[in-house]
Every structure is written in structure tokens, then in C-alpha cells.
Design a protein around this motif. Structure first.
Motif, PDB file in Angstrom:
ATOM      1  N   TYR A  72       0.818  -1.214   0.000  1.00 19.82           N
ATOM      2  CA  TYR A  72       0.000   0.000   0.000  1.00 19.82           C
ATOM      3  C   TYR A  72       0.855   1.268   0.000  1.00 19.82           C
ATOM      4  N   VAL A  73       2.039   1.197   0.559  1.00 24.79           N
ATOM      5  CA  VAL A  73       2.943   2.347   0.486  1.00 24.79           C
ATOM      6  C   VAL A  73       3.390   2.569  -0.958  1.00 24.79           C
ATOM      7  N   ASP A  74       3.713   1.492  -1.671  1.00 24.36           N
ATOM      8  CA  ASP A  74       4.096   1.619  -3.080  1.00 24.36           C
ATOM      9  C   ASP A  74       2.967   2.238  -3.902  1.00 24.36           C
ATOM     10  N   ALA A  75       1.740   1.792  -3.639  1.00 18.28           N
ATOM     11  CA  ALA A  75       0.597   2.336  -4.368  1.00 18.28           C
ATOM     12  C   ALA A  75       0.384   3.813  -4.042  1.00 18.28           C
ATOM     13  N   SER A  76       0.521   4.159  -2.762  1.00 15.20           N
ATOM     14  CA  SER A  76       0.335   5.552  -2.361  1.00 15.20           C
ATOM     15  C   SER A  76       1.460   6.441  -2.872  1.00 15.20           C
ATOM     16  N   ALA A  77       2.673   5.934  -2.854  1.00 12.09           N
ATOM     17  CA  ALA A  77       3.815   6.713  -3.343  1.00 12.09           C
ATOM     18  C   ALA A  77       3.643   7.061  -4.814  1.00 12.09           C
ATOM     19  N   ALA A  78       3.003   6.150  -5.555  1.00 12.85           N
ATOM     20  CA  ALA A  78       2.790   6.396  -6.979  1.00 12.85           C
ATOM     21  C   ALA A  78       1.864   7.587  -7.208  1.00 12.85           C
ATOM     22  N   MET A  79       1.033   7.924  -6.206  1.00 10.50           N
ATOM     23  CA  MET A  79       0.178   9.105  -6.326  1.00 10.50           C
ATOM     24  C   MET A  79       1.016  10.352  -6.570  1.00 10.50           C
ATOM     25  N   TYR A  80       2.191  10.385  -5.970  1.00  8.54           N
ATOM     26  CA  TYR A  80       3.057  11.553  -6.079  1.00  8.54           C
ATOM     27  C   TYR A  80       3.952  11.477  -7.308  1.00  8.54           C
TER      28      TYR A  80
END
Length: 265
Positions: A72-80
Motif C-alpha cells: 500500500y505504500v508503493d501504491a500511495s507513493a505512486a500518487m506523487y
């Protein structure tokens, strides 16, 4: 002596997620933590992270905490990181959501329409449009649609065609209850595809489906009492225990489109 590891509370889980996210994205600021909802700021833009699905996965598989956090951190980081990348037309896909999702967006942001592109599918369901990127599903925004030079009324055809090219669809089960397998992310979106005929799904009566979560598409017939009971139970159980929920309702195929199943059919 061995001690059983204590399950993390929602706020403890959110804190671990946030620590990992800050290591991944340098310079991210925390604006607010509200249980499983985190508001951050990065380079002047605010974003919200909803960890309900992540915590639900952790609750079922607590030993897999590290992998769940990292996913989920990888997915959220992709937001940026995705903000600096161009979205292509070939990445656009349809995402099926229900009234509960709309209500949740409105509660968090009454002006959520400015950040999403969507349209109603039936009285219960909506089609949201997103880009399938390497790490996450990025919901399209009106300005991005304009940059791609696409009209809104062209989106469904484009997204459905992309979905067809993306998925390998398999049918499992029997006449009483079928299940669609299509990779684990877009099963619910398969309702938009042109596959719904009697040859593919030889059920008793009209085709009836349940899409309790994004990775679960169940099929039975409107005149199959046993199948309907199994379908109802599976949809209800998934809505109680599952994640990435879509709908708690059943739908019947009428004139090429799925409509809310009613008891007086």
C-alpha cells in the motif's frame, strides 16, 4: 515462553504506514491522522490516504504486516510520482463503484466531482474512469481528460476496449453458480463487456450477478432458487468480511444491461 503478538489497532497500523510512506517519499508532510484516514501535503498539494482495505487485509493475515504495508505504500507513493508522468489513452480503464462510495466521497469532500470523472451505470452503480499505472489505479481528473483530447462520451468505449485487451477472462463453476476470474482487480468491471449470452452462461432464467468486491463476479439464474441463495450468502459475507467492496446488491440482466434485482421480478 512464547507470547502471541498483539494485533495492531487502527491508529497503530496507520502510524506504521505513515512511517514507511515518509521513508519512501522524502519531504511529505502530515496534515491529519483520523484513524485509518491520513491527509498529507507534498509540494503544495494535499492528498488523502484511506487505509480501510489495507487494515482489512492485515486483520485477516496479521503475519503478513510488512508485505501489506509495503504494497500500500508503493501504491500511495505512486500518487506523487505519477503526477510527473503523462497518462496514455491505453491506460484508461473503468472502475465499478456503488452509492456507498459516492456517499463516502461527498462526506470527505463535497466538491469531489472536480477530482473525478464518473457516470451512472444503473440506479445503484457508477462507472469511474482511471488510469492503470505500474503501482496503482489513478482516478482520472477533468484536466487530464482535456490534456488527452478525449470527450467524456467517448470514455466508456475506450475504457472497455482497453479492459478487453488487458484481461484474460476465465469462467469457473457450474450451472448453479459461476465465477469469473480475470486477474483479481477488474472482475466487477467485466459487467461492461460484451460476453453476456446464454452460450457463455447457461443459467436457469435471466443472468443474475453479484459483485461484492472488485475481484469477485458471481453468476446464477433468476429461476435458480439454490443458486440465488448461494449468491446472496456469498455477497453478504464478502460485504461483512472483505475489502475493496463494490456492492451488496444483486443485479439481473435485462435488455443487455444489469439492473437492480427486485423481489417482484
Amino acid at each position: 515462553m512464547f507470547f502471541k503478538r498483539k494485533k495492531l489497532s487502527e491508529i497503530e497500523f496507520a502510524a506504521k504506514f505513515l512511517i514507511a510512506l515518509q521513508k519512501k517519499i522524502k519531504g511529505i508532510e502530515v496534515i491529519l491522522i483520523n484513524d485509518l484516514e491520513i491527509t498529507t501535503k507534498y509540494k503544495g498539494d494535499q492528498s488523502m490516504h484511506f487505509l480501510d482495505n489495507a487494515y482489512s487485509e492485515y486483520s485477516r493475515e496479521s503475519k503478513d504486516l510488512k508485505n501489506i504495508i509495503n504494497k500500500y505504500v508503493d501504491a500511495s507513493a505512486a500518487m506523487y510520482t505519477d503526477r510527473e508522468r503523462k497518462i496514455s489513452i491505453e491506460q484508461i480503464v473503468p472502475i465499478i463503484k456503488d452509492k456507498r462510495f459516492i456517499a463516502g466521497l461527498k462526506e470527505l469532500n463535497p466538491n469531489f466531482e472536480t477530482k473525478h470523472i464518473y457516470e451512472p451505470y444503473n440506479s445503484e452503480l457508477y462507472i469511474f474512469y482511471a488510469a492503470d499505472t505500474e503501482y496503482n489505479i489513478h482516478y482520472l481528473q477533468p484536466n487530464e481528460l482535456a490534456e488527452l483530447g478525449i470527450k467524456k462520451d467517448e470514455l466508456r468505449q475506450i475504457a472497455t476496449t482497453n479492459l478487453k485487451n488487458l484481461l484474460e477472462i476465465k469462467r469457473h463453476g457450474s450451472e448453479t453458480l459461476f465465477m469469473i476470474i480475470a486477474g483479481g482487480t477488474y472482475e466487477a468491471s467485466v459487467i461492461l463487456m460484451d460476453i453476456w449470452d446464454k452460450e457463455t452462461f447457461p443459467v436457469y432464467g435471466n443472468v443474475v450477478i453479484g459483485i461484492p468486491s472488485r475481484d469477485m463476479l458471481l453468476i446464477t439464474g433468476s429461476q435458480d432458487s439454490e443458486g440465488l441463495h448461494k449468491l446472496y450468502d456469498m455477497v453478504a459475507r464478502t460485504n461483512e468480511e472483505g475489502d475493496h467492496l463494490v456492492s451488496e446488491q444483486l443485479f439481473e440482466l435485462k435488455d443487455g444491461k444489469f439492473e437492480l434485482l427486485t423481489l417482484n421480478n
